[in-house]
Design a protein around this motif. Structure first.
Motif, PDB file in Angstrom:
ATOM      1  N   ILE A   3       0.860  -1.171   0.000  1.00 16.80           N
ATOM      2  CA  ILE A   3       0.000   0.000   0.000  1.00 16.80           C
ATOM      3  C   ILE A   3       0.900   1.226   0.000  1.00 16.80           C
ATOM      4  O   ILE A   3       1.855   1.305   0.776  1.00 16.80           O
ATOM      5  CB  ILE A   3      -0.917   0.021   1.238  1.00 16.80           C
ATOM      6  CG1 ILE A   3      -1.875  -1.171   1.200  1.00 16.80           C
ATOM      7  CG2 ILE A   3      -1.682   1.337   1.320  1.00 16.80           C
ATOM      8  CD1 ILE A   3      -2.766  -1.284   2.408  1.00 16.80           C
ATOM      9  N   PHE A   4       0.611   2.152  -0.910  1.00 22.35           N
ATOM     10  CA  PHE A   4       1.372   3.390  -0.943  1.00 22.35           C
ATOM     11  C   PHE A   4       0.400   4.556  -0.881  1.00 22.35           C
ATOM     12  O   PHE A   4      -0.594   4.562  -1.604  1.00 22.35           O
ATOM     13  CB  PHE A   4       2.200   3.492  -2.225  1.00 22.35           C
ATOM     14  CG  PHE A   4       2.879   4.822  -2.347  1.00 22.35           C
ATOM     15  CD1 PHE A   4       3.957   5.124  -1.544  1.00 22.35           C
ATOM     16  CD2 PHE A   4       2.415   5.770  -3.231  1.00 22.35           C
ATOM     17  CE1 PHE A   4       4.577   6.360  -1.634  1.00 22.35           C
ATOM     18  CE2 PHE A   4       3.023   7.014  -3.323  1.00 22.35           C
ATOM     19  CZ  PHE A   4       4.109   7.299  -2.521  1.00 22.35           C
ATOM     20  N   PRO A   5       0.659   5.521  -0.047  1.00 16.01           N
ATOM     21  CA  PRO A   5       1.750   5.582   0.909  1.00 16.01           C
ATOM     22  C   PRO A   5       1.470   4.685   2.112  1.00 16.01           C
ATOM     23  O   PRO A   5       0.321   4.354   2.399  1.00 16.01           O
ATOM     24  CB  PRO A   5       1.812   7.049   1.316  1.00 16.01           C
ATOM     25  CG  PRO A   5       0.439   7.564   1.089  1.00 16.01           C
ATOM     26  CD  PRO A   5      -0.149   6.751  -0.035  1.00 16.01           C
ATOM     27  N   GLN A   6       2.530   4.324   2.819  1.00 18.31           N
ATOM     28  CA  GLN A   6       2.412   3.522   4.022  1.00 18.31           C
ATOM     29  C   GLN A   6       1.681   4.341   5.086  1.00 18.31           C
ATOM     30  O   GLN A   6       2.053   5.477   5.363  1.00 18.31           O
ATOM     31  CB  GLN A   6       3.795   3.134   4.549  1.00 18.31           C
ATOM     32  CG  GLN A   6       4.523   2.166   3.655  1.00 18.31           C
ATOM     33  CD  GLN A   6       3.953   0.764   3.757  1.00 18.31           C
ATOM     34  OE1 GLN A   6       3.582   0.310   4.823  1.00 18.31           O
ATOM     35  NE2 GLN A   6       3.865   0.080   2.638  1.00 18.31           N
ATOM     36  N   THR A   7       0.639   3.778   5.661  1.00 12.87           N
ATOM     37  CA  THR A   7      -0.128   4.469   6.695  1.00 12.87           C
ATOM     38  C   THR A   7      -0.452   3.505   7.818  1.00 12.87           C
ATOM     39  O   THR A   7      -0.360   2.286   7.648  1.00 12.87           O
ATOM     40  CB  THR A   7      -1.451   5.022   6.130  1.00 12.87           C
ATOM     41  OG1 THR A   7      -2.213   3.941   5.585  1.00 12.87           O
ATOM     42  CG2 THR A   7      -1.215   6.073   5.069  1.00 12.87           C
ATOM     43  N   LYS A   8      -0.829   4.062   8.954  1.00 11.93           N
ATOM     44  CA  LYS A   8      -1.317   3.246  10.063  1.00 11.93           C
ATOM     45  C   LYS A   8      -2.347   4.051  10.834  1.00 11.93           C
ATOM     46  O   LYS A   8      -2.310   5.282  10.851  1.00 11.93           O
ATOM     47  CB  LYS A   8      -0.182   2.780  10.970  1.00 11.93           C
ATOM     48  CG  LYS A   8       0.521   3.872  11.731  1.00 11.93           C
ATOM     49  CD  LYS A   8       1.640   3.298  12.592  1.00 11.93           C
ATOM     50  CE  LYS A   8       2.426   4.422  13.255  1.00 11.93           C
ATOM     51  NZ  LYS A   8       3.524   3.927  14.051  1.00 11.93           N
ATOM     52  N   ILE A 146       7.479   9.664  -1.173  1.00 10.34           N
ATOM     53  CA  ILE A 146       7.941   8.949  -2.357  1.00 10.34           C
ATOM     54  C   ILE A 146       8.081   7.476  -2.027  1.00 10.34           C
ATOM     55  O   ILE A 146       8.709   7.110  -1.028  1.00 10.34           O
ATOM     56  CB  ILE A 146       9.280   9.525  -2.860  1.00 10.34           C
ATOM     57  CG1 ILE A 146       9.091  11.007  -3.220  1.00 10.34           C
ATOM     58  CG2 ILE A 146       9.820   8.738  -4.043  1.00 10.34           C
ATOM     59  CD1 ILE A 146      10.352  11.749  -3.547  1.00 10.34           C
ATOM     60  N   ASP A 147       7.476   6.637  -2.840  1.00 14.77           N
ATOM     61  CA  ASP A 147       7.584   5.189  -2.668  1.00 14.77           C
ATOM     62  C   ASP A 147       9.004   4.761  -3.002  1.00 14.77           C
ATOM     63  O   ASP A 147       9.471   4.985  -4.124  1.00 14.77           O
ATOM     64  CB  ASP A 147       6.591   4.485  -3.591  1.00 14.77           C
ATOM     65  CG  ASP A 147       6.538   2.986  -3.379  1.00 14.77           C
ATOM     66  OD1 ASP A 147       7.527   2.409  -2.888  1.00 14.77           O
ATOM     67  OD2 ASP A 147       5.508   2.392  -3.713  1.00 14.77           O
ATOM     68  N   PRO A 148       9.734   4.154  -2.041  1.00 15.18           N
ATOM     69  CA  PRO A 148      11.126   3.776  -2.302  1.00 15.18           C
ATOM     70  C   PRO A 148      11.274   2.675  -3.357  1.00 15.18           C
ATOM     71  O   PRO A 148      12.329   2.541  -3.962  1.00 15.18           O
ATOM     72  CB  PRO A 148      11.630   3.294  -0.940  1.00 15.18           C
ATOM     73  CG  PRO A 148      10.418   2.983  -0.154  1.00 15.18           C
ATOM     74  CD  PRO A 148       9.301   3.821  -0.695  1.00 15.18           C
ATOM     75  N   VAL A 149      10.216   1.909  -3.612  1.00 18.93           N
ATOM     76  CA  VAL A 149      10.290   0.819  -4.590  1.00 18.93           C
ATOM     77  C   VAL A 149      10.021   1.324  -6.006  1.00 18.93           C
ATOM     78  O   VAL A 149      10.760   1.039  -6.937  1.00 18.93           O
ATOM     79  CB  VAL A 149       9.299  -0.314  -4.220  1.00 18.93           C
ATOM     80  CG1 VAL A 149       9.288  -1.398  -5.280  1.00 18.93           C
ATOM     81  CG2 VAL A 149       9.648  -0.883  -2.847  1.00 18.93           C
ATOM     82  N   THR A 150       8.958   2.106  -6.181  1.00 26.14           N
ATOM     83  CA  THR A 150       8.534   2.525  -7.523  1.00 26.14           C
ATOM     84  C   THR A 150       8.911   3.969  -7.861  1.00 26.14           C
ATOM     85  O   THR A 150       8.705   4.397  -8.988  1.00 26.14           O
ATOM     86  CB  THR A 150       7.008   2.402  -7.658  1.00 26.14           C
ATOM     87  OG1 THR A 150       6.391   3.336  -6.748  1.00 26.14           O
ATOM     88  CG2 THR A 150       6.525   0.994  -7.365  1.00 26.14           C
ATOM     89  N   SER A 151       9.372   4.731  -6.868  1.00 25.19           N
ATOM     90  CA  SER A 151       9.661   6.162  -7.002  1.00 25.19           C
ATOM     91  C   SER A 151       8.411   6.983  -7.299  1.00 25.19           C
ATOM     92  O   SER A 151       8.491   8.133  -7.719  1.00 25.19           O
ATOM     93  CB  SER A 151      10.724   6.429  -8.067  1.00 25.19           C
ATOM     94  OG  SER A 151      11.930   5.827  -7.686  1.00 25.19           O
ATOM     95  N   GLN A 152       7.240   6.398  -7.089  1.00 24.34           N
ATOM     96  CA  GLN A 152       5.990   7.118  -7.260  1.00 24.34           C
ATOM     97  C   GLN A 152       5.880   8.185  -6.171  1.00 24.34           C
ATOM     98  O   GLN A 152       6.219   7.951  -5.016  1.00 24.34           O
ATOM     99  CB  GLN A 152       4.810   6.144  -7.164  1.00 24.34           C
ATOM    100  CG  GLN A 152       3.461   6.793  -7.315  1.00 24.34           C
ATOM    101  CD  GLN A 152       2.326   5.786  -7.164  1.00 24.34           C
ATOM    102  OE1 GLN A 152       2.543   4.591  -6.987  1.00 24.34           O
ATOM    103  NE2 GLN A 152       1.104   6.267  -7.213  1.00 24.34           N
ATOM    104  N   LYS A 153       5.402   9.365  -6.554  1.00 23.35           N
ATOM    105  CA  LYS A 153       5.292  10.486  -5.635  1.00 23.35           C
ATOM    106  C   LYS A 153       3.823  10.794  -5.383  1.00 23.35           C
ATOM    107  O   LYS A 153       3.012  10.756  -6.309  1.00 23.35           O
ATOM    108  CB  LYS A 153       5.991  11.697  -6.234  1.00 23.35           C
ATOM    109  CG  LYS A 153       5.915  12.951  -5.427  1.00 23.35           C
ATOM    110  CD  LYS A 153       6.787  14.036  -6.020  1.00 23.35           C
ATOM    111  CE  LYS A 153       5.964  15.009  -6.805  1.00 23.35           C
ATOM    112  NZ  LYS A 153       6.714  16.201  -7.235  1.00 23.35           N
ATOM    113  N   GLN A 154       3.504  11.101  -4.111  1.00 25.92           N
ATOM    114  CA  GLN A 154       2.156  11.544  -3.780  1.00 25.92           C
ATOM    115  C   GLN A 154       2.247  12.814  -2.955  1.00 25.92           C
ATOM    116  O   GLN A 154       3.004  12.895  -1.986  1.00 25.92           O
ATOM    117  CB  GLN A 154       1.391  10.491  -2.987  1.00 25.92           C
ATOM    118  CG  GLN A 154      -0.017  10.938  -2.647  1.00 25.92           C
ATOM    119  CD  GLN A 154      -0.853   9.880  -1.984  1.00 25.92           C
ATOM    120  OE1 GLN A 154      -0.476   8.714  -1.969  1.00 25.92           O
ATOM    121  NE2 GLN A 154      -1.982  10.268  -1.444  1.00 25.92           N
TER     122      GLN A 154
END
Length: 161
Positions: A3-8, A146-154
């Motif tokens: 899940i991106f971004p990581q949340t809790k 930024i997702d460290p795996v895909t470099s996707q930015k939100q």
């Protein structure tokens, strides 16, 4: 599954300074940063909201308020040219970058809307006259993760100037 971004999901009382959170109460949504008042009490600096008049307000939250945490692994992207910081000490939403700290100018929900300087590193919320106005101001900025795996930015929040 990732899940991106990581949340809790957690209680506000478990948040730490610098954490980006979202709060949803009925039809009200607030998103922003947990900021330490310098005495160990956390407040929420509202950066995004669907409620008119609440953006850049600093407010207390009930300790058992359930929040969605995006953690502290976010980045501020500065947009545009710097301006002299002394011109923006009472301009809610401005990012002030100084030699010793970086902060966002907010307003107190109470106390007649006093301008507050909320440190993003370190700990403290100060009135606009408590520290000298030095450094540089940026009216436009975005907080992104930024997702460290895909470099996707939100984009989590951005200035609205």
């Amino acid at each position: 599954m990732n899940i991106f971004p990581q949340t809790k999901v957690q209680d506000f009382s478990k948040c730490i300074a610098g954490e980006f959170i979202k709060v949803v109460n009925q039809s009200k949504t607030y998103a922003g940063l947990c900021v330490d008042d310098g005495e160990g009490k956390l407040n929420l600096l509202i950066l995004e909201t669907n409620q008119d008049g609440y953006q850049y307000m600093v407010t207390a939250r009930p300790p058992h308020d359930e929040v969605l945490s995006y953690g502290t692994d976010w980045i501020i992207e500065i947009i545009g040219d710097p301006q002299p910081g002394s011109k923006f000490v009472e301009h809610a939403g401005v990012l002030l970058h100084r030699e010793t700290d970086t902060l966002i100018v907010g307003r107190d929900v109470g106390a007649h809307g006093e301008y507050l300087h909320c440190e993003l590193k370190g700990h403290g919320i100060f009135g606009s006259s408590a520290k000298p106005a030095t450094g540089y101001a940026f009216e436009k900025w975005e907080i992104v993760c930024i997702d460290p795996v895909t470099s996707q930015k939100q984009t989590l929040a951005k200035s609205n100037f």
